[in-house]
Design a protein around this motif. Structure first.
Motif, mmCIF file in Angstrom:
data_model
loop_
_atom_site.group_PDB
_atom_site.id
_atom_site.type_symbol
_atom_site.label_atom_id
_atom_site.label_comp_id
_atom_site.label_asym_id
_atom_site.label_seq_id
_atom_site.Cartn_x
_atom_site.Cartn_y
_atom_site.Cartn_z
ATOM 1 N N UNK A 268 -8.275 -22.439 -16.412
ATOM 2 C CA UNK A 268 -7.541 -21.096 -16.994
ATOM 3 C C UNK A 268 -6.396 -21.923 -17.615
ATOM 4 N N UNK A 269 -6.008 -22.717 -16.706
ATOM 5 C CA UNK A 269 -4.214 -23.262 -17.500
ATOM 6 C C UNK A 269 -5.264 -23.829 -18.563
ATOM 7 N N UNK A 270 -6.606 -24.500 -18.817
ATOM 8 C CA UNK A 270 -6.445 -25.115 -20.749
ATOM 9 C C UNK A 270 -7.169 -23.908 -21.545
ATOM 10 N N UNK B 290 1.051 -14.426 -18.039
ATOM 11 C CA UNK B 290 -0.631 -14.458 -18.094
ATOM 12 C C UNK B 290 -1.505 -15.158 -17.254
ATOM 13 N N UNK B 291 -0.463 -16.765 -17.922
ATOM 14 C CA UNK B 291 -1.900 -17.479 -16.727
ATOM 15 C C UNK B 291 -1.840 -17.158 -15.409
ATOM 16 N N UNK B 292 -0.838 -16.764 -15.368
ATOM 17 C CA UNK B 292 -0.432 -16.910 -13.403
ATOM 18 C C UNK B 292 -1.908 -15.106 -12.839
ATOM 19 N N UNK B 293 -1.264 -14.438 -13.863
ATOM 20 C CA UNK B 293 -2.443 -12.849 -13.377
ATOM 21 C C UNK B 293 -3.510 -13.442 -13.710
ATOM 22 N N UNK B 294 -3.979 -14.418 -14.603
ATOM 23 C CA UNK B 294 -5.291 -14.889 -14.570
ATOM 24 C C UNK B 294 -6.495 -15.611 -13.333
ATOM 25 N N UNK B 295 -5.032 -16.500 -13.467
ATOM 26 C CA UNK B 295 -4.902 -17.453 -11.862
ATOM 27 C C UNK B 295 -5.862 -16.984 -10.521
ATOM 28 N N UNK B 296 -4.519 -15.681 -10.736
ATOM 29 C CA UNK B 296 -4.438 -14.899 -9.452
ATOM 30 C C UNK B 296 -5.967 -13.923 -9.867
ATOM 31 N N UNK C 31 -12.769 -15.752 -5.850
ATOM 32 C CA UNK C 31 -12.630 -17.552 -5.611
ATOM 33 C C UNK C 31 -13.017 -16.661 -3.372
ATOM 34 N N UNK C 32 -12.090 -16.170 -2.920
ATOM 35 C CA UNK C 32 -12.234 -15.495 -1.570
ATOM 36 C C UNK C 32 -12.943 -13.787 -1.605
#
Length: 175
Positions: free
Chosen positions: A51-53, A132-138, A144-145
C-alpha cells in the motif's frame, strides 16, 4: 495445549506439538500468543508495505507523514518531537526527512519563536498523500481482520493493549 474454540490446528499448534513430544516438561504456551503474533505480522506486512509503495512511500516515510498529519493543524512538529514519537535515531529521521522534502511532501522551516529551531511540516501534497495512504491501509487492515467478528476484534484489541501496557510498565520487553 488446547484446540481453541473448536478451530483447526495451525502452524503454531504443530510446533508446540513437536516441542511437547521432544521436551514434554517445557511450557510452550507463550508461543500460542507471541509465535502467532509474529507469524501474523510477517504475513500481513508485505501487503501493508505494498500500500505504501503504491503511494511512493516506504514504511518509515509513511510513519513520518502520518505522525505529522495526526498532530493536527498546522501539521508540524520539531525534529525532536518526531524522532521521539517514531522511536528512531535523529540520523534515521534526517534521511527520511531529506527524501520526503525532495518529494515535496514536507518542508523544514525556522520556528518563528526561536530562529535556531526547525519545524517540519506537511505540505498540502504531503497531507493529501498521508490521508489517501492511511485510508487505503485501513481498508486493507479491515479486510485482514474480517475473519473476526467486531466483538472478537474488540476483545483481542483489549488483550493486546493490556499486554502492551504491561511491557511498557515493567520494561519486560526484549531483554
Amino acid at each position: 495445549m488446547s484446540d481453541d474454540a473448536g478451530q483447526g490446528s495451525d502452524h503454531i499448534d504443530r510446533l508446540r506439538g513437536q516441542w511437547q513430544r521432544e521436551l514434554p516438561e517445557l511450557d510452550t504456551s507463550p508461543m500460542a500468543v507471541l509465535g502467532r503474533a509474529r507469524r501474523i505480522t510477517l504475513r500481513v506486512r508485505p501487503g501493508i508495505e505494498a500500500v505504501f509503495a503504491r503511494h511512493g512511500l516506504d514504511t518509515g516515510e509513511f510513519d513520518v507523514i502520518s505522525t505529522l498529519r495526526r498532530a493536527g493543524a498546522p501539521w508540524r512538529l520539531t525534529p525532536t518531537e518526531l524522532y521521539r514519537t517514531l522511536m528512531i535515531s535523529s540520523g534515521g529521521l534526517t534521511a527520511r526527512l531529506n527524501r520526503l522534502e525532495a518529494a515535496g511532501l514536507i518542508r523544514r522551516r525556522e520556528a518563528e519563536e526561536d530562529k535556531r529551531s526547525l519545524l517540519v511540516e506537511l505540505t498540502e501534497a504531503g497531507r493529501a498523500k498521508a490521508e489517501t495512504t492511511f485510508r487505503e491501509d485501513m481498508a486493507l487492515e479491515k479486510r485482514i481482520l474480517a475473519g473476526l467478528s467486531a466483538h472478537e476484534q474488540e476483545d483481542l484489541a483489549a488483550l493486546l493493549r493490556k499486554l502492551a501496557l504491561s511491557l511498557e510498565d515493567d520494561g519486560a520487553g526484549a531483554s
